[in-house]
Design a protein around this motif. Structure first.
Motif, PDB file in Angstrom:
ATOM      1  N   ARG A   1     -18.030 -22.225  -7.185  1.00  0.00           N
ATOM      2  CA  ARG A   1     -17.547 -21.037  -6.496  1.00  0.00           C
ATOM      3  C   ARG A   1     -17.372 -21.314  -5.013  1.00  0.00           C
ATOM      4  NH1 ARG A   1     -21.689 -16.277  -5.587  1.00  0.00           N
ATOM      5  NH2 ARG A   1     -20.463 -16.168  -3.678  1.00  0.00           N
ATOM      6  N   LEU A   2     -16.544 -20.503  -4.391  1.00  0.00           N
ATOM      7  CA  LEU A   2     -16.391 -20.573  -2.941  1.00  0.00           C
ATOM      8  C   LEU A   2     -17.689 -20.133  -2.267  1.00  0.00           C
ATOM      9  CD1 LEU A   2     -12.817 -19.077  -2.481  1.00  0.00           C
ATOM     10  CD2 LEU A   2     -13.573 -21.265  -1.567  1.00  0.00           C
TER      11      LEU A   2
ATOM     12  N   ARG B   1     -10.936 -17.314  -5.324  1.00  0.00           N
ATOM     13  CA  ARG B   1     -10.495 -18.561  -5.939  1.00  0.00           C
ATOM     14  C   ARG B   1      -9.175 -18.374  -6.670  1.00  0.00           C
ATOM     15  NH1 ARG B   1     -12.030 -23.164  -4.696  1.00  0.00           N
ATOM     16  NH2 ARG B   1     -14.214 -23.015  -5.291  1.00  0.00           N
TER      17      ARG B   1
ATOM     18  N   ASP C   1     -15.664 -26.213   0.927  1.00  0.00           N
ATOM     19  CA  ASP C   1     -15.497 -25.732  -0.443  1.00  0.00           C
ATOM     20  C   ASP C   1     -15.783 -26.913  -1.370  1.00  0.00           C
ATOM     21  OD1 ASP C   1     -14.680 -24.871  -2.926  1.00  0.00           O
ATOM     22  OD2 ASP C   1     -12.649 -24.314  -2.315  1.00  0.00           O
TER      23      ASP C   1
END
Length: 505
Positions: free
Chosen positions: A5-6, A63, A186
């Motif tokens: 995930r970000l 995302r 990221d």
């Protein structure tokens, strides 16, 4: 690989060219263009000018939007320069190497290391001297093995988790590395590339240098984007490329003298990594100014299409069209009244089918069910239109279908004058309609290209010179493409894709 995930605190902002309609319920944009329908919860989260990641839901939505290219991540805290090794392959270019390393030291202090790979220079002592003056370490190939091998050797000689590849004919601008490293905050991003702009050396300008400054093959434009095959930014050049070591894998293919960078980034993407193009980071490149050398380079680029098409099927077609747009373009190309009318009928039928698809009930295409309450505010204006300018499936389809047909005509004109020009030239010898189609495509596409890239205040003479340079660019590239196809005994890079699906469809 599963997609991480970000990180919390990251933001994504809508691309200025993303079109939001129906009160923000439908987003249209990205490359290739797509339509995203949002749930009420998603619309609430996106009512603000930017989306801030703070929950699993906002991370998933951010995302999705950034992968689609309708919004772009702003970036966050990434690796430090001490986690980066700059790798420079070079052969017999001490002056250019001096210029590059001086700029690297000035713009990226605190690097983890600089590795210069001397690829069989005639005077290796000069390379050692220049590299040592700027704190670089030299690894030598006794004989030239090419830039791909040089980059791989430099990567193996380094130990940092991030590698920044720079060619000897580039000059990085301030904060280039800091801006790129932010994207590596990221954990899903495996590589990121800057914008390659023309190096302003103060020398005389000619039509070639003016054209290259505007639309060099290495300059991918002023808009950020994800890097994916058959999109607006389908690749990034290895002239300046920052790669996570973990994503680098087997590195550059050393048996590919051209298009090795395209092959690498597509293999990185195939492994599940994201790749980003960040034009806020800029690296200047010394473009070729002599006409003969410039044309030879364009032809050289063209020869890379054949090996790419064989190794990455369906990723390098000259045109990629939906069946209905292919039919409409073909009918228009016949240049008869009945065929023009038939093309109109095909477009109307496609518009009706699109409207019916947009009208279908059911779940939105992006559904969020985390208990978020949507905001009452509407989406801001973009491009002078409010988000409610186009409402309902029929008006929306009346916009999207002609848009699709226009894009198909643009692709066809480009292919006729670039990828297929040898065949088009033969056809023009025997057919007046082919001559007319080629002439219209050459002039119309060339002038449209000039309008897109022209300098402020440029006049008719500039337009003529730009169109001439653009056509010469296409002729050289197309010649290289056909030569490469012959040499590799394949027609793959010449065949259109009329399936209407993506490269993995």
């Amino acid at each position: 690989m599963s997609t991480p995930r970000l990180p919390d605190g990251w933001t994504v902002r809508p691309d200025p060219r993303t079109w939001r309609v129906d009160g923000g319920a439908t987003w249209i944009g990205g490359s290739p263009p797509r339509v995203l329908r949002l749930s009420a919860a998603a619309r609430g989260l996106l009512a603000a000018p930017e989306l801030v990641v703070g929950t699993p839901t906002t991370a998933a939505l951010a995302r999705l939007l950034s992968d689609a290219g309708v919004a772009h991540p702003v970036g966050g805290d990434g690796p430090g320069p001490d986690e980066v090794t700059v790798v420079v392959p070079v052969r017999d270019r001490p002056g250019e190497l001096e210029r590059l390393l001086a700029a690297v030291v000035a713009t990226a202090p605190g690097l983890g290391g600089i590795v210069v790979v001397d690829d069989g220079s005639d005077d290796p002592g000069r390379t050692e001297e220049v590299a040592g003056r700027h704190g670089g370490r030299v690894v030598r190939h006794p004989s030239s093995r090419g830039p791909s091998a040089g980059r791989n050797t430099g990567a193996r000689a380094s130990t940092t988790p991030v590698i920044a590849f720079l060619d000897s004919d580039v000059v990085p601008e301030p904060r280039w590395l800091h801006t790129l490293l932010a994207h590596l905050g990221d954990p899903a991003v495996g590589a990121v590339a800057p914008r390659i702009v023309a190096w302003a050396d103060g020398g005389p300008e000619n039509p070639v240098t003016r054209y290259e400054r505007r639309r060099s093959s290495l300059d991918l434009g002023a808009r950020p984007a994800p890097v994916t095959a058959r999109s607006r930014v389908a690749y990034v050049p290895s002239a300046a490329l920052v790669v996570r070591r973990e994503a680098f894998g087997d590195g550059f293919r050393e048996d590919m003298p051209v298009a090795e960078d395209v092959d690498l980034v597509w293999r990185i993407a195939a492994a599940g990594w994201r790749l980003r193009y960040e034009p806020a980071a800029r690296v200047a490149h010394e473009h070729r100014a002599a006409v003969r050398a410039w044309l030879a380079r364009k032809a050289f680029y063209g020869t890379g299409a054949a090996p790419l098409a064989r190794q990455h099927p369906r990723r390098v077609p000259p045109v990629a069209l939906a069946p209905w747009t292919a039919a409409a373009v073909t009918l228009l190309g016949v240049q008869r009244r009945w065929s023009t009318a038939a093309a109109g009928v095909v477009t109307l039928v496609a518009t009706a089918r699109l409207a019916r698809g947009l009208r279908k009930p059911g779940e939105p295409w992006i559904v969020l069910r985390r208990g978020h309450t949507p905001h009452e505010s509407d989406v801001r204006r973009q491009h002078g239109r409010s988000a409610d300018t186009v409402g309902g499936p029929v008006p929306l389809a009346l916009v999207l279908a002609p848009w699709g047909l226009g894009g198909a005509l643009w692709q066809a004109a480009g292919a006729l004058t670039r990828h297929w020009w040898p065949a088009a030239a033969l056809g023009a010898l025997v057919s007046r309609r082919v001559r007319r189609a080629v002439a219209v495509a050459a002039v119309a596409e060339g002038l449209a290209d000039w309008v897109r890239f022209r300098d402020t205040g440029a006049g008719p003479v500039d337009a003529v010179l730009h169109v001439a340079a653009h056509r010469a660019d296409d002729l050289a590239y197309g010649a290289g493409l056909w030569w490469g196809a012959w040499r590799h005994r394949t027609v793959a890079p010449l065949l259109p894709d009329l399936s209407g699906k993506g490269p993995d469809g």
